[in-house]
Scaffold this active site. Structure first.
Site, short mmCIF file in Angstrom:
data_model
loop_
_atom_site.label_atom_id
_atom_site.label_comp_id
_atom_site.label_asym_id
_atom_site.label_seq_id
_atom_site.Cartn_x
_atom_site.Cartn_y
_atom_site.Cartn_z
N HIS A 558 -7.25 -6.51 -15.24
CA HIS A 558 -6.94 -5.55 -14.18
C HIS A 558 -8.19 -4.75 -13.80
CE1 HIS A 558 -2.55 -5.37 -15.91
NE2 HIS A 558 -2.77 -6.47 -15.22
N HIS A 601 0.38 -2.38 -14.09
CA HIS A 601 -0.34 -3.55 -13.57
C HIS A 601 -0.66 -3.28 -12.10
CE1 HIS A 601 1.08 -6.32 -16.93
NE2 HIS A 601 1.49 -5.12 -17.23
C1 LIG Z 1 -4.63 -13.87 -15.60
C2 LIG Z 1 -4.23 -12.67 -14.80
C3 LIG Z 1 -2.96 -12.14 -14.94
C4 LIG Z 1 -2.58 -11.02 -14.21
N1 LIG Z 1 -1.29 -10.60 -14.26
C5 LIG Z 1 -0.88 -9.61 -13.44
C6 LIG Z 1 0.48 -9.28 -13.34
O1 LIG Z 1 1.34 -9.92 -13.93
N2 LIG Z 1 0.83 -8.24 -12.55
C7 LIG Z 1 -0.09 -7.52 -11.87
O2 LIG Z 1 0.29 -6.55 -11.22
N3 LIG Z 1 -1.39 -7.85 -11.90
C8 LIG Z 1 -1.79 -8.89 -12.64
N4 LIG Z 1 -3.09 -9.28 -12.63
C9 LIG Z 1 -4.01 -8.54 -11.77
C10 LIG Z 1 -3.85 -8.87 -10.29
O3 LIG Z 1 -3.44 -10.20 -10.10
C11 LIG Z 1 -5.18 -8.62 -9.59
O4 LIG Z 1 -5.62 -7.35 -9.90
C12 LIG Z 1 -5.07 -8.77 -8.08
O5 LIG Z 1 -4.66 -10.08 -7.75
C13 LIG Z 1 -6.40 -8.44 -7.42
O6 LIG Z 1 -6.27 -8.56 -6.03
P1 LIG Z 1 -7.53 -8.41 -5.07
O7 LIG Z 1 -7.02 -8.46 -3.70
O8 LIG Z 1 -8.32 -7.25 -5.52
O9 LIG Z 1 -8.43 -9.68 -5.39
P2 LIG Z 1 -8.06 -11.22 -5.49
O10 LIG Z 1 -6.61 -11.45 -5.42
O11 LIG Z 1 -8.80 -11.75 -6.66
O12 LIG Z 1 -8.64 -11.82 -4.13
C14 LIG Z 1 -9.99 -11.98 -3.82
C15 LIG Z 1 -10.11 -13.19 -2.93
O13 LIG Z 1 -11.39 -13.21 -2.32
C16 LIG Z 1 -11.92 -14.51 -2.37
N5 LIG Z 1 -13.37 -14.38 -2.33
C17 LIG Z 1 -14.14 -13.74 -3.24
N6 LIG Z 1 -15.43 -13.76 -2.86
C18 LIG Z 1 -15.47 -14.42 -1.69
C19 LIG Z 1 -16.53 -14.76 -0.80
N7 LIG Z 1 -17.78 -14.39 -1.04
N8 LIG Z 1 -16.23 -15.46 0.31
C20 LIG Z 1 -14.95 -15.82 0.58
N9 LIG Z 1 -13.92 -15.51 -0.23
C21 LIG Z 1 -14.18 -14.82 -1.35
C22 LIG Z 1 -11.38 -15.07 -3.66
O14 LIG Z 1 -11.42 -16.47 -3.69
C23 LIG Z 1 -9.98 -14.49 -3.69
O15 LIG Z 1 -9.06 -15.33 -3.05
C24 LIG Z 1 -3.51 -10.40 -13.35
C25 LIG Z 1 -4.77 -10.94 -13.18
C26 LIG Z 1 -5.14 -12.08 -13.88
C27 LIG Z 1 -6.49 -12.65 -13.66
#
Ligand SMILES: Cc1cc2nc3c(=O)[nH]c(=O)nc-3n(C[C@H](O)[C@H](O)[C@H](O)COP(=O)(O)OP(=O)(O)OC[C@H]3O[C@@H](n4cnc5c(N)ncnc54)[C@H](O)[C@@H]3O)c2cc1C
Ligand SMILES: *[C@@H]1O[C@H](CO)[C@@H](O)[C@H](O)[C@H]1NC(C)=O
Ligand SMILES: *[C@@H]1O[C@H](CO)[C@@H](O)[C@H](O)[C@H]1NC(C)=O
Ligand SMILES: *[C@@H]1O[C@H](CO)[C@@H](O)[C@H](O)[C@H]1NC(C)=O
Ligand SMILES: *[C@@H]1O[C@H](CO)[C@@H](O)[C@H](O)[C@H]1NC(C)=O
Ligand SMILES: *[C@@H]1O[C@H](CO)[C@@H](O)[C@H](O)[C@H]1NC(C)=O
Ligand SMILES: *[C@@H]1O[C@H](CO)[C@@H](O)[C@H](O)[C@H]1NC(C)=O
Ligand SMILES: *[C@@H]1O[C@H](CO)[C@@H](O)[C@H](O)[C@H]1NC(C)=O
Length: 628
Positions: A558, A601
């Site tokens: 997280h 989470h």
């Molecule tokens: C194993 C695991 C289990 C988890 N379990 C939970 C849970 O059960 N419940 C919960 O609430 N949270 C959970 N989390 C946390 C939660 O899923 C994440 O915090 C959340 O998905 C983050 O969202 P975000 O939008 O910040 O980034 P992300 O969802 O990671 O999205 C970032 C996106 O940007 C893209 N990207 C990155 N750099 C570039 C670039 N330079 N050019 C083009 N595209 C790019 C990536 O490919 C990705 O698709 C978990 C995380 C993990 C890893």
């Protein structure tokens, strides 16, 4: 007689209505898909850089066209923002996403930890080698799984849907982020939600739910035997069983998860796919954004690589960076936004001096608190599980991990009332011992001591300290965008030792909880063996746990705060409208803006940030439509 027959017929009809149709061929298909994909995942080599995107020719960028908005990353947050912006028919929106759309495999909810994490859907990050923690992992590197694809990390997460404590948001608000108080953001959660009360036994507060948004929320079914024991033991300790997204958070609660009839509702599936046909929305997958281009303090375009070609897209209104807590700071740094000294070390022209990549923080997770009982859960064959999954959307394939319940508690270290600082989640069966093992890369001489027994009667309690104080960073290893950044989570490093004290409280809490009557009645035994690495200390003493935590504590996937939101440009990267300080038209919207370690989470919070971000952009440009 007739009445009974009619009754049976009616029950049968109702059952058929509740169940979904599938054929033996469908079962064959999923059996093959799961078996071959699992096999492939076992020998999959994770990427160590992004060189697969490299330009095949050294020519100037090809012009990709003009867009009003460019959203970088279609993850948990980006997918919601892109949907929201494309509500406005005369706005042209481009989404640049490094990975691909999800598929039949990722939609099987349990694939994430078992298969997807060892595939191209994971960036494959590991931290730089740690000196005092993460010593249980090969190379002393903490694993940092991050989803790559439309859906981002929600393609490989546990899908647990918790919005967070009202005080989390009231604190954001108090600290200079107007508009982010709980009362402001609850309506966003509500309009996104499509709640289904699939577990009639679980408490449910109707005022906190909605039934017509795009994001499905269900309770995993059927309940596992050991989960009922966990909830009972909580009651024996005097805690209430609650709605995890209701008014209060202290107590124990069945999880709510983002599945639709058991299938994974990553943000791509829930938010973006339903609007993907819009004419004003283009989603470029397999595309790596490498730089935001500026004219003074105004972003004019974005460079990205796709299939070996470098493109430049022109931006007329705004760039929204939603690349996640690791990649968003990396992209800003590559584009000249970040600590001046760090940028100069890499010969990057400084556009704006801001603390990008600093304040990396995360929840913690204590591994290896494994127990056994004298009751075994029934074990099903893969084919039986596939039938449950396709037929009723239940069973182990419909669950990301065998975790159905959680508790939130206030330890003696917590200072604020009704504001928990400890989470205990419960996982069933010995699957937990090796959840994510392949990716996590535990040293074999650690996992042996913490894995417990291989039996369906074993279970694990994860102590998860919240509101941690240790800070790490994300920095550039190189100015080459194809190199992965350096990640130093630096866990358990706060000078007052608060975070370790909380780990210790968490372990004591787990031991107390599993010592309640409900657990005693099934002959519960603690299964961790003393770590030889800590043989200097008496097993189970505070000194022992201090030593053991260097090996068995990890962050909890997280990560937040690497582009922290707030008013002070010395400490914060974006303001309360998510705009980068000092820059005219770049916003960051994802987990990186979360200002402080939260009480829950964070995936649901990312969805909320996406919804709120979309609203604010529409307000800036005076448009009044909403869906995301
Ligand atoms: C194993 C695991 C289990 C988890 N379990 C939970 C849970 O059960 N419940 C919960 O609430 N949270 C959970 N989390 C946390 C939660 O899923 C994440 O915090 C959340 O998905 C983050 O969202 P975000 O939008 O910040 O980034 P992300 O969802 O990671 O999205 C970032 C996106 O940007 C893209 N990207 C990155 N750099 C570039 C670039 N330079 N050019 C083009 N595209 C790019 C990536 O490919 C990705 O698709 C978990 C995380 C993990 C890893
Ligand atoms: C996905 O699964 C369905 C069966 O549930 C099948 O009809 C379809 O062809 C599959 N798609 C792919 C790409 O294999
Ligand atoms: C670990 O210690 C070495 C030697 O002192 C130091 O160079 C390195 O930066 C330290 N690593 C971390 C992550 O602090
Ligand atoms: C429920 O969701 C729908 C669709 O997003 C929305 O129009 C409605 O206002 C929401 N209801 C509440 C009470 O938030
Ligand atoms: C326990 O885990 C092992 C290793 O993953 C597995 O082979 C075995 O089938 C599991 N046993 C039970 C009873 O679940
Ligand atoms: C665990 O139980 C002991 C004995 O009742 C008590 O002193 C201690 O405070 C409890 N600790 C936690 C964290 O619940
Ligand atoms: C499990 O252990 C408890 C407590 O020791 C005992 O009363 C019970 O009979 C045992 N049950 C089984 C199925 O062995
Ligand atoms: C565990 O294995 C590591 C190598 O992976 C080795 O350096 C270490 O000494 C071993 N520790 C023990 C206690 O066996």
């Amino acid at each position: 007689m007739l009445k009974v027959t009619l009754g049976i017929l009616l029950c049968f009809l109702l059952f058929r209505l509740a169940a979904f149709a599938y054929t033996e061929e469908d079962v064959d298909y999923y059996e093959r898909l799961l078996k071959t994909s699992f096999k492939k995942s076992q020998t999959y080599q994770l990427h160590r850089s992004a060189t697969k995107y490299r330009a095949l020719r050294n020519s100037p960028p090809k012009v990709f066209g003009d867009y009003d908005f460019v959203v970088i990353g279609a993850g948990s947050t980006g997918a919601v923002i892109a949907r929201s912006l494309s509500d406005v028919p005369d706005w042209k929106v481009l989404v640049i996403e490094a990975g691909e759309w999800g598929n039949n495999l990722t939609s099987v909810t349990s694939s994430a930890y078992k298969i997807t994490v060892m595939s191209d859907y994971n960036w494959g990050y590991y931290s730089i080698p740690q000196n005092n923690t993460c010593l249980g992992f090969e190379g002393n590197r903490c694993p940092h799984p991050r989803g790559r694809g439309v859906g981002g990390s929600s393609l490989l997460n546990a899908l647990i849907y918790i919005r967070g404590n009202r005080k989390d948001f009231d604190i954001w608000c108090r600290d200079g982020n107007p508009g982010w108080c709980y009362k402001d953001i609850l309506p966003i959660y509500l309009r996104q939600e499509n709640y289904r009360h699939t577990d009639p036994e679980s408490p449910f507060e109707p005022a906190y739910h909605n039934y017509s948004g795009p994001l499905w929320v269900e309770q995993p079914m059927p309940r596992h035997f050991h989960h009922k024991i966990f909830l009972k033991a909580n009651e024996e300790m005097g805690y209430k069983i609650r709605d995890v997204n209701g008014i209060e958070q202290i107590g124990a609660m069945p999880f709510q998860v983002n599945t639709k009839k058991g299938t994974r509702q990553d943000s791509g599936t829930a938010f973006l796919k339903p609007v993907a046909q819009r004419k004003n929305l283009k989603v470029m997958t397999d595309s790596l954004a490498t730089k935001i281009l500026f004219d003074g303090k105004r972003a004019t375009g974005v460079l990205f690589l796709n299939k070996g070609i470098l493109y430049k897209v022109n931006v007329k209104k705004e760039v929204v960076v939603s690349a996640g807590a690791i990649n968003s700071p990396q992209l800003l740094l590559l584009s000249g936004i970040g600590p001046k000294k760090h940028l100069e070390e890499h010969n990057i022209e400084v556009i704006e001096d801001l603390p990008v990549g600093e304040s990396f923080s995360d929840h913690l997770q204590v591994h290896g608190l494994v127990f056994s009982s004298n009751v075994s859960e029934p074990i099903k064959t893969l084919r039986e599980s596939i039938k449950d999954f396709l037929g009723t959307g239940t069973g182990d394939l419909a669950e990301a991990v065998p975790t159905q319940a959680v508790g939130y508690y206030k330890t003696k270290l917590a200072k604020i009332d009704d504001y928990p600082d400890l989470e205990i989640s419960f996982q069933d069966t010995n699957e937990t011992a090796d959840a994510l093992t392949k990716y996590y890369n535990w040293k074999s001489n650690i996992s042996y001591y913490t894995a417990g027994i291989n039996a369906a009667s074993s279970f694990q309690l994860f102590a998860t300290p919240l509101h941690t104080k240790s800070l790490g960073y994300v920095r550039l290893r190189s100015s080459n965008p194809l190199e992965y950044p350096d990640i130093d989570p630096n866990i358990l490093s706060d000078p007052e030792g608060h975070d370790f004290d909380l780990v210790y409280e968490g372990i004591q809490f787990v031991l107390n909880l599993t010592n309640q009557e409900a657990f005693k009645k099934i002959n519960t035994k603690f299964e961790q063996k003393p770590l030889p690495q800590c043989s200097k200390f008496t097993f189970m003493t505070k000194d022992y746990w201090k030593c053991a935590s260097k090996f068995i504590v990890n962050h909890n996937n997280h990560p937040v705060s690497t582009c922290k939101m707030g008013p002070d440009r010395k400490k914060h990267v974006v303001d309360h409208t998510l705009k980068v300080h000092g820059i005219k038209n770049v916003r960051v919207a994802d987990a990186s803006v979360i200002p402080l370690s939260t009480s829950a989470h964070i995936n649901a919070i990312c969805y909320m940030i996406g919804g709120k971000g979309g609203d604010m952009i529409k307000r800036t440009w005076k448009k009044k439509l909403s869906s995301g």
